[in-house]
Design a protein around this motif. Structure first.
Motif, PDB file in Angstrom:
ATOM      1  N   HIS A 158     -12.560   1.818  -5.841  1.00  0.00           N
ATOM      2  CA  HIS A 158     -13.498   0.700  -5.747  1.00  0.00           C
ATOM      3  C   HIS A 158     -12.815  -0.562  -5.230  1.00  0.00           C
ATOM      4  O   HIS A 158     -13.430  -1.360  -4.526  1.00  0.00           O
ATOM      5  CB  HIS A 158     -14.169   0.448  -7.106  1.00  0.00           C
ATOM      6  N   TRP A 159     -11.547  -0.744  -5.560  1.00  0.00           N
ATOM      7  CA  TRP A 159     -10.830  -1.935  -5.094  1.00  0.00           C
ATOM      8  C   TRP A 159     -10.543  -1.839  -3.604  1.00  0.00           C
ATOM      9  O   TRP A 159     -10.778  -2.787  -2.858  1.00  0.00           O
ATOM     10  CB  TRP A 159      -9.531  -2.102  -5.885  1.00  0.00           C
ATOM     11  N   TRP A 160     -10.070  -0.681  -3.171  1.00  0.00           N
ATOM     12  CA  TRP A 160      -9.730  -0.517  -1.764  1.00  0.00           C
ATOM     13  C   TRP A 160     -10.961  -0.495  -0.863  1.00  0.00           C
ATOM     14  O   TRP A 160     -10.874  -0.826   0.324  1.00  0.00           O
ATOM     15  CB  TRP A 160      -8.892   0.750  -1.558  1.00  0.00           C
ATOM     16  N   GLU A 161     -12.095  -0.116  -1.402  1.00  0.00           N
ATOM     17  CA  GLU A 161     -13.324  -0.132  -0.604  1.00  0.00           C
ATOM     18  C   GLU A 161     -14.077  -1.449  -0.751  1.00  0.00           C
ATOM     19  O   GLU A 161     -15.155  -1.620  -0.186  1.00  0.00           O
ATOM     20  CB  GLU A 161     -14.227   1.035  -1.020  1.00  0.00           C
ATOM     21  N   LYS A 218     -12.831 -10.283   4.108  1.00  0.00           N
ATOM     22  CA  LYS A 218     -12.688  -9.092   4.947  1.00  0.00           C
ATOM     23  C   LYS A 218     -12.614  -7.840   4.083  1.00  0.00           C
ATOM     24  O   LYS A 218     -12.067  -7.847   2.977  1.00  0.00           O
ATOM     25  CB  LYS A 218     -11.434  -9.200   5.813  1.00  0.00           C
ATOM     26  N   LYS A 219     -13.177  -6.768   4.615  1.00  0.00           N
ATOM     27  CA  LYS A 219     -13.130  -5.494   3.907  1.00  0.00           C
ATOM     28  C   LYS A 219     -11.699  -4.950   3.935  1.00  0.00           C
ATOM     29  O   LYS A 219     -11.027  -5.001   4.959  1.00  0.00           O
ATOM     30  CB  LYS A 219     -14.074  -4.488   4.571  1.00  0.00           C
ATOM     31  N   ARG A 220     -11.232  -4.463   2.815  1.00  0.00           N
ATOM     32  CA  ARG A 220      -9.880  -3.920   2.738  1.00  0.00           C
ATOM     33  C   ARG A 220      -9.777  -2.608   3.530  1.00  0.00           C
ATOM     34  O   ARG A 220     -10.759  -1.886   3.682  1.00  0.00           O
ATOM     35  CB  ARG A 220      -9.474  -3.685   1.283  1.00  0.00           C
ATOM     36  N   ASP A 221      -8.569  -2.313   3.981  1.00  0.00           N
ATOM     37  CA  ASP A 221      -8.338  -1.143   4.830  1.00  0.00           C
ATOM     38  C   ASP A 221      -7.224  -0.295   4.232  1.00  0.00           C
ATOM     39  O   ASP A 221      -6.053  -0.655   4.297  1.00  0.00           O
ATOM     40  CB  ASP A 221      -7.966  -1.595   6.247  1.00  0.00           C
ATOM     41  N   THR A 269      -0.665  -4.024   3.695  1.00  0.00           N
ATOM     42  CA  THR A 269      -1.275  -5.225   3.131  1.00  0.00           C
ATOM     43  C   THR A 269      -0.240  -6.005   2.337  1.00  0.00           C
ATOM     44  O   THR A 269       0.669  -5.417   1.732  1.00  0.00           O
ATOM     45  CB  THR A 269      -2.455  -4.884   2.204  1.00  0.00           C
ATOM     46  N   LEU A 270      -0.369  -7.322   2.352  1.00  0.00           N
ATOM     47  CA  LEU A 270       0.419  -8.189   1.491  1.00  0.00           C
ATOM     48  C   LEU A 270      -0.465  -8.870   0.451  1.00  0.00           C
ATOM     49  O   LEU A 270      -0.021  -9.761  -0.271  1.00  0.00           O
ATOM     50  CB  LEU A 270       1.164  -9.245   2.320  1.00  0.00           C
ATOM     51  N   ASN A 300       0.846  -1.196   0.000  1.00  0.00           N
ATOM     52  CA  ASN A 300       0.000   0.000   0.000  1.00  0.00           C
ATOM     53  C   ASN A 300       0.880   1.245   0.000  1.00  0.00           C
ATOM     54  O   ASN A 300       1.513   1.563   1.001  1.00  0.00           O
ATOM     55  CB  ASN A 300      -0.913  -0.004   1.226  1.00  0.00           C
ATOM     56  N   PRO A 301       0.938   2.002  -1.106  1.00  0.00           N
ATOM     57  CA  PRO A 301       1.853   3.138  -1.205  1.00  0.00           C
ATOM     58  C   PRO A 301       1.347   4.410  -0.527  1.00  0.00           C
ATOM     59  O   PRO A 301       2.070   5.409  -0.483  1.00  0.00           O
ATOM     60  CB  PRO A 301       1.958   3.358  -2.716  1.00  0.00           C
ATOM     61  N   LEU A 302       0.133   4.395  -0.004  1.00  0.00           N
ATOM     62  CA  LEU A 302      -0.441   5.620   0.547  1.00  0.00           C
ATOM     63  C   LEU A 302      -0.268   5.753   2.052  1.00  0.00           C
ATOM     64  O   LEU A 302      -0.661   6.764   2.627  1.00  0.00           O
ATOM     65  CB  LEU A 302      -1.935   5.707   0.208  1.00  0.00           C
ATOM     66  N   VAL A 303       0.315   4.753   2.703  1.00  0.00           N
ATOM     67  CA  VAL A 303       0.480   4.813   4.155  1.00  0.00           C
ATOM     68  C   VAL A 303       1.956   4.815   4.510  1.00  0.00           C
ATOM     69  O   VAL A 303       2.772   4.192   3.832  1.00  0.00           O
ATOM     70  CB  VAL A 303      -0.226   3.642   4.876  1.00  0.00           C
TER      71      VAL A 303
END
Length: 609
Positions: A201-204, A211-214, A219-220, A76-79
């Motif tokens: 849409h993928w991340w939500e 499980k819902k993505r966060d 994430t791996l 995840n490049p945004l965190v």
């Protein structure tokens, strides 16, 4: 505002139409262009076929194996969490794509065009109607706004980078505008073009495990992007393989022709640099960039070299576009480093010249600027516009900025070394220290001056341990500790260190990132790159002067002024660098005869034979 056919975008709802009418295009009266240049004019006109430095006929084949030091636990490049996997930039894309033969220019990628007003108070992007995610869904303005909001929310460094962006708005079905809270930030439109875009849409959505993505966490899971590669295989923490997508939407764009030529790229991670090199020598990996002078001078006599199967070259390209400050970064949050006299004294114990002669094979130069190697590096005494800028903050910066040129101590022989240590003792005496029983003692607290130097690899130890020994000669208890990559990153983020060995790369157009590197607000924020904890009102003002410079000459003067003040505060003990890239590779590849001026561009424009 350009309308997109409903077959591509799924039609317009009444709500979208109402939104478009309520917010007419903010850039309707602006000139749209295919790119943006922060320094000089754009080289490539609208409709150009490809960049000059690529081979448009490069074959798409072969398997590239490269090595990395450390580990990974995140895609995840945004965190700003965990260890982001190297190569993830092949899966995700940005709005604009940089040209590697220009100092600071970028051209349309996800965004086919860009527009901004003369006062740099906003920037608008028109998305390419053909831009699609790997699942075939179109990339939308909502994806762009989602990516921006989440990056700013979950990555402290992006918060500072984008802190002057007031809001992003949908100003058309395929048009987005970012409004800025001030005018005159000439770099900010280009910065927004570097925004990494992820699929909302993928991340939500829901992962395969139900499980819902966060988006706020690591994430791996093999993430989905819009780029030329997809994740093919993962061995968590050890290796990741990316595979070229035959259905990549942008493979025929002018900014992509002749690039991304390997069918697969595998990154294998190592905990030890020496083991990593042995893997290269054995032919288990294909490419090696050398960072150790002794190894470059003495350890390339292995069979692959003797048989002509490995090529070894020195290339200057990468160094042409970057400046650097590298050295020992003192954590000003620690009491012993709050006094600039202490920080200055520690520099006198670093004998670079002896190290360069004895273990570096005279391959390095000592760094003497936070923008070393560029026209932005200060020298001599301030004059002209630079002096005018410094005079405006005269009462908030060290007086010696105006009277003394910053110079590193020079060692290299026993007499110079003894003189430098004596100088260090005298400065420490002025700071309230004295040698008692062979220890450098704070005369007020009775405590010995002591600290730990934390490294992220044992490889650097041979260059750092002599410095620690020098400090012990004058009664300072300096210890050296190497930790694994994950622990290093975590302690660095949480400021849990005394001294680290670190480097900041600088572009030829320093700007908004300077607030994150040296600004007071970033000093209070875990995860920013203000590792030293610099919090100084004079420096804050100079940073703003850099960001809001009016032209190139003004930018150079402002950066040089900032450089002088950073140097004269002794926040970092500068070490050494080389401006060239020392690379070796197994003879499986080819590359353009003329590489781009500002980059070796590996593996971007290279290809398999």
């Amino acid at each position: 505002m350009r309308l997109i056919a409903s077959g591509l975008r799924g039609g317009f709802s009444a709500a979208v139409l109402a939104l478009s009418l309520a917010w007419p295009s903010m850039a309707a009266d602006l000139n749209w262009t295919n790119g943006i240049s922060v320094i000089g004019e754009l080289k490539y006109p609208p409709g150009f076929k490809h960049f000059d430095y690529v081979n448009p006929d490069a074959p798409k084949k072969g398997n590239l194996r490269v090595s990395e030091l450390g580990t990974f636990d995140n895609f995840n490049p945004l965190v700003n969490k965990g260890n982001l996997a190297i190569g993830i930039g092949q899966v995700y894309e940005t709005l604009m794509k940089s040209s590697l033969d220009e100092a600071f220019s970028s051209y349309g990628l996800i965004a086919e065009s860009i527009a901004y007003p003369a006062d740099f108070s906003s920037v608008s992007f028109r998305l390419n109607a053909n831009a699609k995610w790997a699942d075939g869904q179109p990339i939308s303005v909502d994806d762009v706004l989602f990516s921006f909001d989440k990056a700013k929310e979950y990555d402290q460094s992006k918060f500072f980078y984008y802190q002057q962006v007031k809001a992003g708005k949908k100003t058309g079905d395929n048009e987005v505008t970012f409004e800025f809270d001030s005018k005159g930030n000439r770099e900010l439109p280009a910065i927004m073009g570097q925004l990494i875009i992820v699929p909302k849409h993928w991340w939500e959505g829901t992962a395969a495990n139900g499980k819902k993505r966060d988006i706020s966490g690591t994430t791996l899971e093999p993430v989905m992007g819009s780029g030329p590669y997809k994740i093919k295989a993962i061995n968590p923490g050890n290796s990741v393989t990316y595979e070229l997508r035959d259905d990549y939407w942008g493979k025929d764009l002018s900014v992509n022709i002749g690039q991304d030529n390997f069918r697969t790229v595998t990154h294998t991670f190592y905990a030890d640099r020496n083991v990593e090199f042995e893997a290269f020598r054995a032919g288990d990996t294909d490419f090696w960039q050398e960072n150790e002078a002794k190894r470059w001078a003495t350890q390339y006599n292995f069979p692959g070299m003797k048989e002509g199967k490995v090529k070894r070259v020195i290339l200057p390209n990468d160094g042409r576009n970057t400046g650097v400050m590298v050295g020992f970064v003192m954590n000003l949050r620690r009491e012993q480093f709050k006094d600039p006299l202490v920080r200055e004294a520690l520099n006198y114990a670093y004998d670079f010249e002896t190290l360069n002669r004895t273990i570096f094979f005279e391959q390095y130069k000592r760094v003497n600027s936070f923008f070393y190697g560029t026209e932005l590096a200060s020298s001599g005494l301030p004059q002209g516009k630079e002096l005018e800028i410094l005079t405006q903050v005269k009462n908030q910066i060290p007086p010696r900025v105006f009277t003394e040129e910053y110079k590193n101590p020079i060692g290299g022989d026993p007499k110079k070394f003894r003189d430098n240590l004596f100088k260090a003792i005298q400065i420490l005496k002025e700071a309230g220290y004295a040698i008692q029983g062979g220890k450098m003692i704070n005369t007020k607290t009775g405590k010995q001056l002591a600290f730990e130097i934390m490294l992220n690899s044992p490889v650097v130890e041979r260059a750092v341990l002599p410095y620690a020994q020098n400090l012990k000669r004058i009664g300072i208890n300096a210890t050296v500790r190497s930790v694994d990559a994950s622990q290093y990153v975590e302690r660095q983020r949480k400021r849990d260190f005394d001294v680290i060995y670190w480097a900041w790369g600088e572009s030829l157009n320093p700007g908004n990132e300077q607030a994150e590197y040296w600004g007071s607000q970033s000093a209070k924020t875990d995860g920013s790159q203000n590792y030293a904890g610099i919090s100084d009102p004079g420096i804050d003002k100079l940073i703003q002067r850099v960001i809001f410079s009016t032209d190139r000459d003004d930018k150079i003067a402002a950066v040089k002024a900032l450089d002088r003040v950073l140097l004269q505060n002794y926040f970092v003990i500068p070490s050494y660098t080389t401006r060239d890239s020392r690379i070796a590779y197994w003879d499986k590849f080819d590359r353009p005869k003329e590489l781009p001026y500002y980059s070796t561009a590996f593996p971007t424009v290279w290809w398999a034979k």
